[in-house]
Design a protein around this motif. Sequence first.
Motif, mmCIF file in Angstrom:
data_model
loop_
_atom_site.group_PDB
_atom_site.id
_atom_site.type_symbol
_atom_site.label_atom_id
_atom_site.label_comp_id
_atom_site.label_asym_id
_atom_site.label_seq_id
_atom_site.Cartn_x
_atom_site.Cartn_y
_atom_site.Cartn_z
ATOM 1 N N ASP A 1 0.178 -10.667 5.586
ATOM 2 C CA ASP A 1 -0.814 -11.143 6.544
ATOM 3 C C ASP A 1 -1.507 -10.000 7.282
ATOM 4 O OD1 ASP A 1 -0.195 -13.877 6.039
ATOM 5 O OD2 ASP A 1 1.569 -13.693 7.329
ATOM 6 N N PRO B 1 -4.775 -4.544 4.965
ATOM 7 C CA PRO B 1 -6.231 -4.389 5.119
ATOM 8 C C PRO B 1 -6.958 -4.726 3.823
ATOM 9 C CG PRO B 1 -5.233 -2.253 4.728
ATOM 10 C CD PRO B 1 -4.089 -3.243 4.815
ATOM 11 N N ASP B 2 -8.248 -4.964 3.937
ATOM 12 C CA ASP B 2 -9.053 -5.225 2.743
ATOM 13 C C ASP B 2 -9.173 -3.982 1.880
ATOM 14 O OD1 ASP B 2 -9.474 -7.857 3.482
ATOM 15 O OD2 ASP B 2 -11.275 -7.371 4.643
ATOM 16 N N THR B 3 -9.281 -2.821 2.524
ATOM 17 C CA THR B 3 -9.361 -1.548 1.809
ATOM 18 C C THR B 3 -7.963 -1.028 1.589
ATOM 19 O OG1 THR B 3 -11.479 -1.040 2.852
ATOM 20 C CG2 THR B 3 -10.284 0.800 1.847
ATOM 21 N N ARG B 4 -7.590 -0.757 0.344
ATOM 22 C CA ARG B 4 -6.215 -0.409 0.031
ATOM 23 C C ARG B 4 -6.004 1.096 -0.152
ATOM 24 N NH1 ARG B 4 -3.400 -5.120 -1.303
ATOM 25 N NH2 ARG B 4 -4.371 -6.762 -0.057
ATOM 26 N N ALA C 1 1.599 -2.478 -2.126
ATOM 27 C CA ALA C 1 0.287 -1.860 -1.881
ATOM 28 C C ALA C 1 0.345 -0.353 -2.063
ATOM 29 C CB ALA C 1 -0.187 -2.211 -0.473
#
Length: 209
Positions: A6, A9-12, A124
Amino acid sequence: MADAGDFLPDTRSLDALRAAASGCRGCDLYRDATQVVFGEGARSAQVMLVGEQPGDKEDLAGEPFVGPAGRLLDKALEESGIGRTGVYVTNAVKHFKFTERGKRRIHQKPSRTEVVSCRPWLAAELDAVHPELVVLLGATAAQALLGTGFKVTQRRGEVVDLPAEFTGTHAVATVHPSSVLRAPDRDEAYDAFLSDLKSARSALSRSSA
């Protein structure tokens, strides 16, 4: 129930992941820990090392593997030919879990729920670094990625495949360096640990050939 997913971030990129992890509330361990301890190292490392969780020294410093176990790991990495420079080091759980005993903070093993809750961060990191080989240090790290049925004692030093979501990535499991420090015969335990890391180094050489 919330988990780390949750808070991703959108940028990994690793920088984005590290910044976002500082605000993770995916489990309750953040409440007592000093800070999140995210992974560190080369962004395109061939080797990623995964431990259980930060310890007391790591919690205070905000960096992984900087205590006694980290110093032993550094020594073994150099002797095995892997080296600490150029690898990426992290933990299955990003906050220090402990109980207080007087002025001391004593390590507590994270629960399966806490390991699973934190797994999105580890996934991630694997996606961002995309290592050729993952060295799993101890049962918690190994079972975080290979399942609860995996036994380090039975399969240490063996090259195995990670789950399909990490396509093309292999792993070698061994003990956590802290267990070497606690061993009745530390020299024997260290030699076995070093042998596992040498197996990892050989596997990396074969994959790079």
